[in-house]
Design a protein around this motif. Sequence first.
Motif, PDB file in Angstrom:
ATOM      1  N   UNK A 124       0.852  -1.193   0.000  1.00  0.00           N
ATOM      2  CA  UNK A 124       0.000   0.000   0.000  1.00  0.00           C
ATOM      3  C   UNK A 124       0.882   1.235   0.000  1.00  0.00           C
ATOM      4  N   UNK A 125       0.505   2.211  -0.824  1.00  0.00           N
ATOM      5  CA  UNK A 125       1.223   3.475  -0.926  1.00  0.00           C
ATOM      6  C   UNK A 125       0.939   4.348   0.296  1.00  0.00           C
ATOM      7  N   UNK A 126       1.750   5.372   0.486  1.00  0.00           N
ATOM      8  CA  UNK A 126       1.543   6.333   1.566  1.00  0.00           C
ATOM      9  C   UNK A 126       0.181   7.020   1.462  1.00  0.00           C
ATOM     10  N   UNK A 127      -0.352   7.135   0.236  1.00  0.00           N
ATOM     11  CA  UNK A 127      -1.639   7.797   0.026  1.00  0.00           C
ATOM     12  C   UNK A 127      -2.815   6.865   0.322  1.00  0.00           C
ATOM     13  N   UNK A 128      -2.526   5.573   0.567  1.00  0.00           N
ATOM     14  CA  UNK A 128      -3.584   4.622   0.848  1.00  0.00           C
ATOM     15  C   UNK A 128      -3.975   3.756  -0.331  1.00  0.00           C
ATOM     16  N   UNK A 129      -3.470   4.105  -1.521  1.00  0.00           N
ATOM     17  CA  UNK A 129      -3.750   3.349  -2.737  1.00  0.00           C
ATOM     18  C   UNK A 129      -2.964   2.037  -2.728  1.00  0.00           C
ATOM     19  N   UNK A 130      -3.602   0.965  -3.201  1.00  0.00           N
ATOM     20  CA  UNK A 130      -2.908  -0.322  -3.292  1.00  0.00           C
ATOM     21  C   UNK A 130      -1.899  -0.268  -4.437  1.00  0.00           C
ATOM     22  N   UNK A 157       2.730   4.368  -5.222  1.00  0.00           N
ATOM     23  CA  UNK A 157       1.925   4.029  -6.392  1.00  0.00           C
ATOM     24  C   UNK A 157       2.408   4.886  -7.567  1.00  0.00           C
ATOM     25  N   UNK A 158       1.926   4.616  -8.750  1.00  0.00           N
ATOM     26  CA  UNK A 158       2.366   5.334  -9.946  1.00  0.00           C
ATOM     27  C   UNK A 158       2.075   6.833  -9.813  1.00  0.00           C
ATOM     28  N   UNK A 159       0.890   7.184  -9.339  1.00  0.00           N
ATOM     29  CA  UNK A 159       0.526   8.602  -9.212  1.00  0.00           C
ATOM     30  C   UNK A 159       1.450   9.363  -8.283  1.00  0.00           C
ATOM     31  N   UNK A 160       1.720   8.785  -7.126  1.00  0.00           N
ATOM     32  CA  UNK A 160       2.614   9.448  -6.164  1.00  0.00           C
ATOM     33  C   UNK A 160       4.042   9.499  -6.690  1.00  0.00           C
ATOM     34  N   UNK A 161       4.488   8.432  -7.344  1.00  0.00           N
ATOM     35  CA  UNK A 161       5.834   8.410  -7.912  1.00  0.00           C
ATOM     36  C   UNK A 161       5.972   9.488  -8.986  1.00  0.00           C
ATOM     37  N   UNK A 162       4.940   9.668  -9.803  1.00  0.00           N
ATOM     38  CA  UNK A 162       4.960  10.723 -10.823  1.00  0.00           C
ATOM     39  C   UNK A 162       5.045  12.100 -10.179  1.00  0.00           C
ATOM     40  N   UNK A 163       4.276  12.321  -9.118  1.00  0.00           N
ATOM     41  CA  UNK A 163       4.311  13.616  -8.425  1.00  0.00           C
ATOM     42  C   UNK A 163       5.694  13.887  -7.846  1.00  0.00           C
ATOM     43  N   UNK A 164       6.311  12.872  -7.244  1.00  0.00           N
ATOM     44  CA  UNK A 164       7.656  13.031  -6.683  1.00  0.00           C
ATOM     45  C   UNK A 164       8.646  13.373  -7.791  1.00  0.00           C
ATOM     46  N   UNK A 182      10.923  16.752  -8.070  1.00  0.00           N
ATOM     47  CA  UNK A 182      12.383  16.690  -8.219  1.00  0.00           C
ATOM     48  C   UNK A 182      12.836  17.425  -9.471  1.00  0.00           C
ATOM     49  N   UNK A 183      11.988  17.425 -10.493  1.00  0.00           N
ATOM     50  CA  UNK A 183      12.303  18.111 -11.741  1.00  0.00           C
ATOM     51  C   UNK A 183      12.023  19.608 -11.691  1.00  0.00           C
ATOM     52  N   UNK A 184      11.474  20.093 -10.591  1.00  0.00           N
ATOM     53  CA  UNK A 184      11.235  21.515 -10.435  1.00  0.00           C
ATOM     54  C   UNK A 184       9.848  21.979 -10.840  1.00  0.00           C
ATOM     55  N   UNK A 185       8.933  21.052 -11.092  1.00  0.00           N
ATOM     56  CA  UNK A 185       7.586  21.425 -11.485  1.00  0.00           C
ATOM     57  C   UNK A 185       6.739  21.600 -10.223  1.00  0.00           C
TER      58      UNK A 185
END
Length: 71
Positions: free
Chosen positions: A33-39, A54-61, A65-68
């Motif tokens: 389970x991700x930190x956001x609660x998503x499996x 999860x993919x969504x949280x990894x994309x946000x991170x 990191x890229x400055x967005x």
Amino acid sequence: MSKAFDFASDLEESIRAAAIAQRTVYTGISAKECECGEEIPEGRRLAIPGVKLCVGCADRVALVKGGVRRG
């Protein structure tokens, strides 16, 4: 002309080496389970050992990191 190609090739190689050195390397036991609660799907857990997001949280991170910034 070949000096320009050699320079471009060397530059490309150094950029690639820097990108490889900065990549995230996952090890260990993957979270279910991700930190956001998503499996986190089993396929992702198997593909990326030690994954914690999860993919969504990894994309946000990655964007942060890229400055967005989110607005």
